[in-house]
Scaffold this active site. Sequence first.
Site, PDB file in Angstrom:
ATOM      1  CE1 TYR A 101      22.658  13.097 -33.367  1.00  0.00           C
ATOM      2  CE2 TYR A 101      24.955  12.665 -33.919  1.00  0.00           C
ATOM      3  CZ  TYR A 101      23.634  12.275 -33.915  1.00  0.00           C
ATOM      4  OH  TYR A 101      23.283  11.069 -34.448  1.00  0.00           O
ATOM      5  CD  GLU A 189      20.381  10.567 -32.640  1.00  0.00           C
ATOM      6  OE1 GLU A 189      20.708  10.438 -33.825  1.00  0.00           O
ATOM      7  OE2 GLU A 189      19.226  10.844 -32.283  1.00  0.00           O
TER       8      GLU A 189
END
Length: 380
Positions: A101, A189
């Site tokens: 991530y 993101e």
Amino acid sequence: MNIHEYQARDLLRGFGLPVPEHAVADTADAAAAAARRFGTTVVIKAQVHAGGRGKAGGVKLASSADEARQTAARILDLHIKGLPVRRLLVAPAQDIKNEIYVGITLDRRAERPVLMASREGGVDIEEVAARSPEKIIREHLDPVRGLQPFQARRVGLALADDPKHGMQIATICLQLARAFQGLDASLAEINPLVITPDGRVLALDAKINLDDNGLDRRTDLAALRDLDAEDPRERRAREKGLSYIQLDGDVACVVNGAGLAMATMDLVQHYGGKPANFLDIGGSSNPEKVTTALDIIQGDPNVRAILFNIFGGITRCDDVARGILTAIDKNPPKLPIVVRLAGTNDAEARRMLQGTVLESAVTMDEVVQKAIARARGVAQ
Ligand code: GDP
Ligand code: MN
């Protein structure tokens, strides 16, 4: 403003990020044609403004054009978090060794953007944050200089066992930081950023939120807005210059100023009620705005009572009262309305409301308590 993954992928590619090619399909046949063109196993992904699509069945692999057609048809039939799927992304599927991530958002408390990263990619980062916060690495970005190469290396090398991959991730972090700042994003993101078995690092998902306040100077980004993907009430409010966010309570709030709106919602909660919305009608007393506000609110079946909390500074309370009266004259309200007008010309405003269906209140506590009581159908 929210944009779709395929749009975010295009933007990130423009900043040099390693994003595999993709096609966009509105029909199962178009998805099958794209799969045939790629000539390999593809991943088919629902394009909706919601996360967790994978878990909801909105991300599937297909190993032939026929399978792609069937899979695409199934995904197009889904509603994900209440949102219909109208469009699909089709991309060559990648083999995955690790899912990582990386994301940049604004840390309001620190008053600067923050890069967050974790080896535990693929899942909800909120889950990781709750379960094992030590697994999230944070680096704050200097608002002027941006992310520094040493910070990017620190993050990259912490995310991969092989320093060669770590350095690739460091470059990606720098590119993502440039994208975040260059796009006036409030969120950028990649989840997952993957390391493939043959040692490539690729962005397999992209989520970007754009700061609405930056869109006036970036018409190219403003054009990415997908009106069909937005909540119809929120969309109508925006088009009329109102800031409206739907919530799930039963006390509707009409307030001038975002801070006062937040304080009003807090007070509703404090007295045991639940706000039905956030609504800032801004500094204007324009009857059209009030009419639109009442329309939008009354379109929400959960609303049981409406409260106005208006602070008159430059906005004159008598103007607002006139606006409310004009609005309810055209369209008589079906719900109880309690009004608090305080500030410039408030005495005159209250006089104007006498003898109407509108109930007056003087203080903020009073307007909130009365509205909650009306919502419960109890006279006070
Ligand atoms: P989200 O659930 O809405 O965040 O959608 P993602 O695009 O992140 O996809 C969810 C999951 O699907 C990812 O975490 C991966 O595990 C898997 N996935 C996505 N793309 C691929 C791919 O190209 N190959 C493989 N094997 N899995 C993928
Ligand atoms: Mn994802």
